[in-house]
Design a protein around this motif. Structure first.
Motif, mmCIF file in Angstrom:
data_model
loop_
_atom_site.group_PDB
_atom_site.id
_atom_site.type_symbol
_atom_site.label_atom_id
_atom_site.label_comp_id
_atom_site.label_asym_id
_atom_site.label_seq_id
_atom_site.Cartn_x
_atom_site.Cartn_y
_atom_site.Cartn_z
ATOM 1 N N ALA A 1 0.852 -1.187 0.000
ATOM 2 C CA ALA A 1 0.000 0.000 0.000
ATOM 3 C C ALA A 1 0.886 1.235 0.000
ATOM 4 O O ALA A 1 1.994 1.216 0.538
ATOM 5 C CB ALA A 1 -0.902 0.010 1.233
ATOM 6 N N VAL A 2 0.396 2.315 -0.601
ATOM 7 C CA VAL A 2 1.151 3.562 -0.622
ATOM 8 C C VAL A 2 0.409 4.635 0.153
ATOM 9 O O VAL A 2 -0.817 4.599 0.292
ATOM 10 C CB VAL A 2 1.426 4.045 -2.058
ATOM 11 N N ASN A 3 1.173 5.577 0.637
ATOM 12 C CA ASN A 3 0.630 6.728 1.363
ATOM 13 C C ASN A 3 1.285 7.958 0.741
ATOM 14 O O ASN A 3 2.472 8.211 0.952
ATOM 15 C CB ASN A 3 0.974 6.599 2.851
ATOM 16 N N VAL B 1 5.549 3.648 1.786
ATOM 17 C CA VAL B 1 5.070 2.392 1.212
ATOM 18 C C VAL B 1 5.075 1.353 2.317
ATOM 19 O O VAL B 1 6.004 1.308 3.135
ATOM 20 C CB VAL B 1 5.936 1.961 0.003
ATOM 21 N N ALA B 2 4.015 0.537 2.384
ATOM 22 C CA ALA B 2 3.854 -0.429 3.471
ATOM 23 C C ALA B 2 3.479 -1.797 2.936
ATOM 24 O O ALA B 2 2.791 -1.915 1.917
ATOM 25 C CB ALA B 2 2.781 0.054 4.451
ATOM 26 N N ALA C 1 6.455 7.559 -8.395
ATOM 27 C CA ALA C 1 6.912 6.537 -9.345
ATOM 28 C C ALA C 1 8.238 5.939 -8.921
ATOM 29 O O ALA C 1 8.432 4.705 -8.994
ATOM 30 C CB ALA C 1 7.029 7.146 -10.737
ATOM 31 N N GLU C 2 9.153 6.774 -8.457
ATOM 32 C CA GLU C 2 10.455 6.273 -7.998
ATOM 33 C C GLU C 2 10.299 5.407 -6.755
ATOM 34 O O GLU C 2 10.965 4.379 -6.619
ATOM 35 C CB GLU C 2 11.387 7.447 -7.698
ATOM 36 N N MET D 1 11.703 1.401 -3.979
ATOM 37 C CA MET D 1 11.553 1.137 -2.549
ATOM 38 C C MET D 1 10.506 0.069 -2.231
ATOM 39 O O MET D 1 10.695 -0.735 -1.318
ATOM 40 C CB MET D 1 11.200 2.423 -1.801
ATOM 41 N N ALA D 2 9.411 0.048 -2.989
ATOM 42 C CA ALA D 2 8.357 -0.926 -2.706
ATOM 43 C C ALA D 2 8.872 -2.364 -2.719
ATOM 44 O O ALA D 2 8.540 -3.153 -1.814
ATOM 45 C CB ALA D 2 7.194 -0.751 -3.679
#
Length: 279
Positions: free
Chosen positions: A208-210, A221-222, A248-249, A254-255
């Protein structure tokens, strides 16, 4: 288990006996060094690998391996003739994990993620209609944000919460969203309706993103932590300044690291791990 240097009895004192090298049993130390050489990346060791780990000759490693096999700590692969961890080693490991709470189990993985990215890492669990931060490894070079251990957020408003909700039974997840506080923490905080729609996407991609939803200064990102029964015990996130990274990066670089870390922690979680969050 992770590979490390063989213990030096002159430097370690875990029994309260002080520096007593005459107490150190070298044969036991060599056997433990072999067990310690196994890892998720090295699930099987050849005889030469065991000899290198214990710093002994291959004939000596063969005798140590034979003993560990007889006692159930190793098993032989009949096809490759290599060695793998046996049921006794797994039982000892699980007994250790069962005595630890979730933040203790996760800590070395969180530190590793912080060190690899340079960013702040947090662990949260869900408690009713909120997520509560229970562990935090701050960046060594960047401001660490405003969420500290013990602080909480509405479960639907944060990426951590939605990472957890996406892996709960749908009826439970929708109920928790409905009962959570409709708080507009920032102008970009998701509404309950938006959070409900987001769950399918979170399940599909595994994170999931915040995007400035809980702080206008940060993106995050979690990914969920799933225990041995597949239940979400919590979630891990990586928080970054919007000035240093685009969405986007973040998703591209990182995700995958956050998902990898969450899966590594999940792989060692026992059922009903202490300190996990449940509905």
């Amino acid at each position: 288990m992770t590979a490390r240097a063989k213990a030096d009895p002159l430097q370690q004192s875990t029994t309260g006996e002080g520096d007593r090298p005459d107490y150190y049993i070298a044969a036991v130390g060599r056997a433990l060094a072999i067990l310690d050489a196994f890892s998720p990346q090295r699930p099987e060791l050849a005889l030469r690998d065991m000899a290198a780990a214990a710093d002994v000759s291959q004939p000596s490693a063969l005798r140590i391996g034979y003993t560990l096999v007889q006692d159930g700590f190793l098993v032989r692969n009949p096809l490759t003739k290599g060695y793998r961890l046996g049921p006794k080693a797994i039982s000892v490991g699980m007994a250790t994990l069962n005595s630890l709470a979730l933040p203790e189990i996760a800590e070395p993985y969180l530190v590793d993620l912080r060190d690899r990215t340079g960013e702040t890492v947090k662990l949260a669990i869900h408690h009713g209609t909120t997520v509560v931060f229970v562990s935090r490894v701050p960046s060594l070079t960047h401001p660490a944000g405003t969420h500290y251990i013990g602080s909480s957020l509405p479960v639907h408003a944060s990426g951590l919460g939605r990472a957890i909700l996406a892996h709960l039974p749908e009826e439970t997840a929708l109920r928790l969203i409905e009962e959570s506080a409709e708080a507009r923490i920032t102008s970009r905080t998701l509404t309950k309706a938006q959070a409900r729609k987001d769950l399918a996407l979170v399940r599909e991609r595994g994170y999931a993103v915040n995007d400035q939803a809980t702080s206008l200064e940060n993106r995050a990102v979690a990914a969920p932590l799933l225990d041995a029964n597949g239940r979400p015990a919590g979630a891990v996130n990586l928080s970054m300044s919007v000035q240093r990274i685009t969405m986007a990066e973040m998703e591209r670089t990182m995700a995958p690291l956050v998902v990898e870390t969450a899966r590594a922690i999940s792989a060692v979680l026992p059922p009903n791990v202490q300190g996990a969050g449940w509905s």
